[in-house]
Design an enzyme around this catalytic site. Structure first.
Site, PDB file in Angstrom:
ATOM      1  N   ASP A  91       0.832  -1.205   0.000  1.00 23.83           N
ATOM      2  CA  ASP A  91       0.000   0.000   0.000  1.00 23.83           C
ATOM      3  C   ASP A  91       0.868   1.256   0.000  1.00 23.83           C
ATOM      4  O   ASP A  91       2.020   1.226   0.403  1.00 23.83           O
ATOM      5  CB  ASP A  91      -0.920   0.008   1.217  1.00 23.83           C
ATOM      6  CG  ASP A  91      -0.151   0.041   2.523  1.00 23.83           C
ATOM      7  OD1 ASP A  91       0.895  -0.638   2.611  1.00 23.83           O
ATOM      8  OD2 ASP A  91      -0.586   0.723   3.469  1.00 23.83           O
ATOM      9  N   GLU A  92       0.289   2.329  -0.442  1.00 24.75           N
ATOM     10  CA  GLU A  92       0.847   3.679  -0.311  1.00 24.75           C
ATOM     11  C   GLU A  92       2.292   3.779  -0.799  1.00 24.75           C
ATOM     12  O   GLU A  92       3.113   4.484  -0.215  1.00 24.75           O
ATOM     13  CB  GLU A  92       0.732   4.159   1.140  1.00 24.75           C
ATOM     14  CG  GLU A  92      -0.720   4.277   1.588  1.00 24.75           C
ATOM     15  CD  GLU A  92      -0.877   4.622   3.057  1.00 24.75           C
ATOM     16  OE1 GLU A  92      -1.850   5.325   3.384  1.00 24.75           O
ATOM     17  OE2 GLU A  92      -0.048   4.177   3.868  1.00 24.75           O
TER      18      GLU A  92
END
Length: 529
Positions: free
Chosen positions: A336-337
């Site tokens: 993620d991210e």
């Protein structure tokens, strides 16, 4: 603050709702006209998670000094150990001896394995209470363990008394019922996490997801890359000392959880959220320069160097050692991210990282951003979006589900336990909005993401991120009672879900939580006794 370490016998006791235990909160505005106090509910009506079927009937069983726990030699050592654990959990402050004896004939609490038991599935059970004893029947030891946790809610907490007569037949709705604790932002010890395992297992949560690494800290020793823990483990949010677990400590936690039928899913987040690793080894950076350790809470600024072959040696070494330590089927690789990793590089990196997981005999779990790359066959996506997540991002998850990828649901505006209850909550964040107890509970995982059928939902998980959580008191306050809603959403059948009924059963858990010295939020709208 209450002491952090508790003995197993003290922590696990604690059946439920005896008259000798009282909750300290007044009902006040939490009660509605016509509400019965929790003590007025019949015992089977208090059970949480709600069972598939519960029928009261006939005289109950006199639980007392003469009660024994019976296991059959033919059932094996695992069932014998289950009996010992159940005895320890049920003894509590009463001092009852509760010896574990061989043979399921005779009165007492009888643990029976029956591979042909109908209607219970792999984790379900049947509990029958009558004057001559209590019989717990299941196809598997896991089912017997869950039966024992239900029995704990029926046994008088203060000692001898009557276990009501009747039958409970039960089975879970979803296979995966998880909670996550982030020990990377703030470090927590194995003993503290064991306490959470006990708290979760008594409500039939069967998975503990450990977020072991992030920008702020690396929390597990890795023999082939020792500076990850020695240097990368020496920081945390706010500049504290951090810390890390040895391999033996990790093994100890995995074994402890396994005895309670909780699988550990470890996460090494990559290719982003890696500043602790980059700070530990300059060679993992594209420019060959190690950054300083990081103690803030911003996200999305770090990335492994996708172009370097050394990066993949690192990934293989770390995941290989972790796979050897972890008996469960899953390794979580984050994903993620990764805002500073170009999309093409991200996809290429995740291709290779997923292949490493497969070579080490495990199945990939990753955050749902993996859907924008190329999920490997069988990879599980963990969805953490919310009501305002862009439709295109949700569509990627739907497409992956339709392609055969199971989905774990962790919507941030429902199940993120670090979201504030309301504007007055001191710890926590609010980027996904406030999440009061009713909102955390009042949704249907089987129909949550349009286009994702219930058959594609592996289960649900409630993460607790620790940017603002540094103490046991804050951890428990943010998790409880919302994690009990997670337990019911994962276990109970869809027809059993409903806020008005749930809030009364939740209130009935108040004395249990008080007895276990859990620092829980007394949510408005719940008629705490």
């Amino acid at each position: 603050m209450r002491v952090l370490r508790r003995t197993l016998g003290t922590l696990l006791v604690l059946g439920t709702f005896g008259a000798a235990v009282s909750c300290t909160a007044a009902r006040g505005d939490d009660a509605r006209p016509g509400d019965d106090p929790p003590a007025a509910l019949a015992p089977f009506e208090r059970l949480l998670p709600a069972p598939a079927s519960a029928r009261a009937g006939g005289p109950g069983y006199a639980f007392g000094a003469g009660t024994v726990i019976r296991t059959a030699t033919a059932s094996g050592e695992e069932v014998r150990q289950l009996g010992e654990l159940l005895a320890e959990q049920l003894r509590g402050p009463s001092g009852l001896p509760l010896p574990v004896v061989d043979g399921v004939g005779g009165d007492g609490i009888r643990l029976r394995l029956d591979e042909e038991a109908e209607g219970v599935g792999d984790e379900g059970y049947r509990l029958e209470s009558a004057p001559d004893g209590i019989t717990l029947t299941a196809r598997t030891p896991a089912g017997l363990f869950h039966a024992g946790q239900t029995l704990r809610q029926l046994v008088p907490v203060a000692g001898p008394g009557i276990v009501p007569g009747g039958t409970v037949e039960d089975r879970p709705r979803f296979a995966y019922r998880g909670a996550m604790i982030d020990i990377a932002r703030h470090f927590f010890t194995v003993e503290q996490v064991k306490r959470y395992v006990d708290q979760l297992a008594q409500y039939k949560v069967n998975t503990l997801h450990l977020h072991l690494t992030d920008d702020q800290g690396w929390r597990l020793a890795v023999d082939s890359w020792p500076r990850l823990a020695e240097h990368g483990g020496g920081s945390e949010v706010g500049g504290g000392p951090g810390g890390y677990w040895t391999k033996d400590e990790y093994r100890e936690l995995v074994a402890y959880a396994g005895e309670r039928y909780v699988d550990v899913v470890p996460e090494i987040d990559m290719p982003g959220h890696v500043n602790a690793a980059l700070s530990s080894y300059a060679e993992l950076n594209c420019d060959g320069k190690a950054p300083e350790r990081y103690t803030g809470i911003k996200v999305g600024f770090s990335s492994l160097c996708v172009a370097k072959e050394r990066t993949y040696e690192f990934v293989d070494d770390v995941l290989g050692e972790l796979a050897e330590l972890t008996p469960g089927r899953y390794l979580h690789i984050g994903g993620d991210e990764a805002h500073t990793t170009p999309a093409a590089d991200y996809a290429a990196f995740m291709d290779r990282a997923q292949a490493v997981v497969g070579r080490h005999g495990k199945t990939v779990i990753a955050w749902h951003q993996l859907a924008a790359a190329r999920p490997a066959g069988g990879a599980v996506l963990q969805y953490w979006g919310h009501d305002k997540t862009p439709a295109a991002e949700k569509a990627g998850v739907v497409a992956a589900a339709k392609a055969g990828h199971p989905v774990i649901l962790s919507p941030a505006d429902r199940l993120y336990l670090d979201m504030k209850y309301d504007a007055t909550t001191k710890p926590g964040l609010a980027w996904a909005g406030h999440v009061p107890v009713e909102r955390a509970y009042s949704w249907d995982p089987g129909a949550y993401l349009a286009g994702v059928p219930e058959s594609a939902v592996l289960g649900v998980e409630a993460p607790l991120w620790t940017e603002t959580i540094a103490t046991r008191a804050d951890w428990e306050y943010m998790a409880f009672p919302r994690v009990l809603g997670l337990a019911e959403l994962g276990w109970s059948q869809a027809g059993s879900l409903g806020w008005d009924d749930y809030r009364r059963r939740l209130a009935a858990q108040g004395p249990r939580l008080d007895a276990q010295e859990v620092n829980f939020h007394r949510a408005p709208g719940v008629p705490w006794s």
